[in-house]
Write an enzyme that holds these catalytic residues in place. Structure first.
Site, PDB file in Angstrom:
ATOM      1  N   SER A 284       0.835  -1.204   0.000  1.00 26.29           N
ATOM      2  CA  SER A 284       0.000   0.000   0.000  1.00 26.29           C
ATOM      3  C   SER A 284       0.868   1.250   0.000  1.00 26.29           C
ATOM      4  O   SER A 284       0.632   2.194  -0.759  1.00 26.29           O
ATOM      5  CB  SER A 284      -0.897   0.020   1.244  1.00 26.29           C
ATOM      6  OG  SER A 284      -1.740  -1.101   1.255  1.00 26.29           O
TER       7      SER A 284
ATOM      8  N   HIS B 197      -3.092   6.542   3.642  1.00 27.03           N
ATOM      9  CA  HIS B 197      -3.332   5.110   3.789  1.00 27.03           C
ATOM     10  C   HIS B 197      -4.652   4.823   4.493  1.00 27.03           C
ATOM     11  O   HIS B 197      -5.392   3.907   4.143  1.00 27.03           O
ATOM     12  CB  HIS B 197      -2.157   4.503   4.573  1.00 27.03           C
ATOM     13  CG  HIS B 197      -2.233   3.041   4.792  1.00 27.03           C
ATOM     14  ND1 HIS B 197      -2.465   2.482   6.021  1.00 27.03           N
ATOM     15  CD2 HIS B 197      -2.109   1.996   3.935  1.00 27.03           C
ATOM     16  CE1 HIS B 197      -2.482   1.178   5.915  1.00 27.03           C
ATOM     17  NE2 HIS B 197      -2.261   0.850   4.670  1.00 27.03           N
TER      18      HIS B 197
ATOM     19  N   ARG C 204       0.570   7.911   6.075  1.00 26.08           N
ATOM     20  CA  ARG C 204      -0.406   7.167   6.896  1.00 26.08           C
ATOM     21  C   ARG C 204      -1.797   7.791   6.807  1.00 26.08           C
ATOM     22  O   ARG C 204      -2.792   7.077   6.855  1.00 26.08           O
ATOM     23  CB  ARG C 204       0.033   7.100   8.363  1.00 26.08           C
ATOM     24  CG  ARG C 204       1.105   6.082   8.580  1.00 26.08           C
ATOM     25  CD  ARG C 204       1.116   5.459   9.955  1.00 26.08           C
ATOM     26  NE  ARG C 204       1.972   4.301   9.844  1.00 26.08           N
ATOM     27  CZ  ARG C 204       1.546   3.068   9.617  1.00 26.08           C
ATOM     28  NH1 ARG C 204       0.264   2.801   9.570  1.00 26.08           N
ATOM     29  NH2 ARG C 204       2.404   2.079   9.466  1.00 26.08           N
TER      30      ARG C 204
END
Lengths: 210, 210
Positions: free
Chosen positions: B17, B43, B40
């Protein structure tokens, strides 16, 4: 500095937010309670993509709300979604929220089988008595395992909220669920998350008579 | 049907990812650990807006990580964010995660004062001993109360993660914090949420030596 802040009573904040969302949807509407689901997803993310990416199977909200009235429980793949779902409201109809992700035996079994904890958690959910709604906000592998369990005839979910988020198998796992014979609410594409999974469940609960 | 699913080992999912995110950022990079915070947030939301909306005060990651090393606790305004922050990792340095939102006396006091529960929760956080990081994922009123408490000289937060989401006073409350003399990480604009607040805290934790 503080003069830029509008004074809004706590009870008015959500009402004003919803009015802004409706205004910026430029007159687009949907039948209820679908419209409430869409508005709540936008409310929780400030992301208007949810007006376009949310997919609903036929009569899904009605079917899901009837299951909730009969006492359906909700199984989710994240503790964050479990924290966000209105458990008091669900309990009024007899249902509970379950998340098995932090269970030690789940981690152990996932390691032994070389699969994700989320996949094992779906098996735990499949073993629950009564009707079950699966609210997935993180793991595509949870959706994939649910698909397999349905194919094997082992489960017949009252609803799948298919809202994993991300970049690996997310789009594909959502497509699987939308092609299966199951009531679903799915934000197609990469977006979703535990906040979205929880808010979809809450939107269903909040548009039911108490 | 299942042949569209890529077989990816659990440990590889996050790595793959992050590689996709880096690829789609088209070579844009930031110094670490800021880059990890940005990645993040993308994500956890699949929303690349976070590459542009995240604002960092000077040396904020370093300052926050030093506070965590000294045992700083994290106070948040949502149970979902509290569920999402890696409490085991924080505990390695001596810190705890607090959320007072569900406390009965908080609801009572908020009703009496005509303010939000989140504002009262910030006062509870201000009364904690030791250094405190405030991670706000829902309520602009929490940020406004933090600003007032700083103006009154009652608190000096180690970090404010200012990530409320929505349509009423969200933009304005974030501006307040970014103009105050406090270390901050803020996704400017309407976007944010408890998932974003939690993931920013986790990104700081995951880029520290264990």
């Amino acid at each position: 500095m503080l003069d830029r802040i509008k004074i809004v009573k706590p009870a008015e904040i959500e009402k004003n937010s919803m009015a802004t969302i409706e205004k910026e949807l430029n007159g687009r509407t949907w039948p209820e309670p679908q419209f409430s689901v869409i508005k709540r997803c936008i409310h929780t993310s400030a992301d208007f993509d949810y007006a376009d990416n949310l997919c609903f199977s036929e009569d899904v909200c009605k079917k899901a709300q009837e299951a909730i009235k009969r006492g359906a429980s909700i199984v989710t793949d994240t503790n964050m979604a479990a924290a966000g779902i209105n458990k008091k409201r669900l309990a009024q109809y007899g249902g509970k929220v379950y998340c098995f992700m932090a269970d030690e035996d789940v981690a152990k079994e996932a390691k032994e089988k070389g699969c994700t904890r989320a996949a094992i958690c779906m098996e735990r959910g499949a073993a629950l008595p009564g009707e079950v709604i699966f609210a997935i906000g993180n793991a595509p592998t949870a959706l994939i395992r649910l698909y397999e369990l349905m194919e094997e005839g082992k489960i017949s979910p009252a609803l799948i909220v298919g809202a994993p988020v991300g970049f690996v198998n997310v789009v594909e796992s959502k497509e699987l669920i939308m092609e299966a014979d199951v009531p679903y609410i799915v934000p197609k594409g990469r977006k979703g998350g535990s906040n979205i999974a929880a808010t979809i469940c809450n939107a269903l609960l909040y548009t039911m008579p108490e």
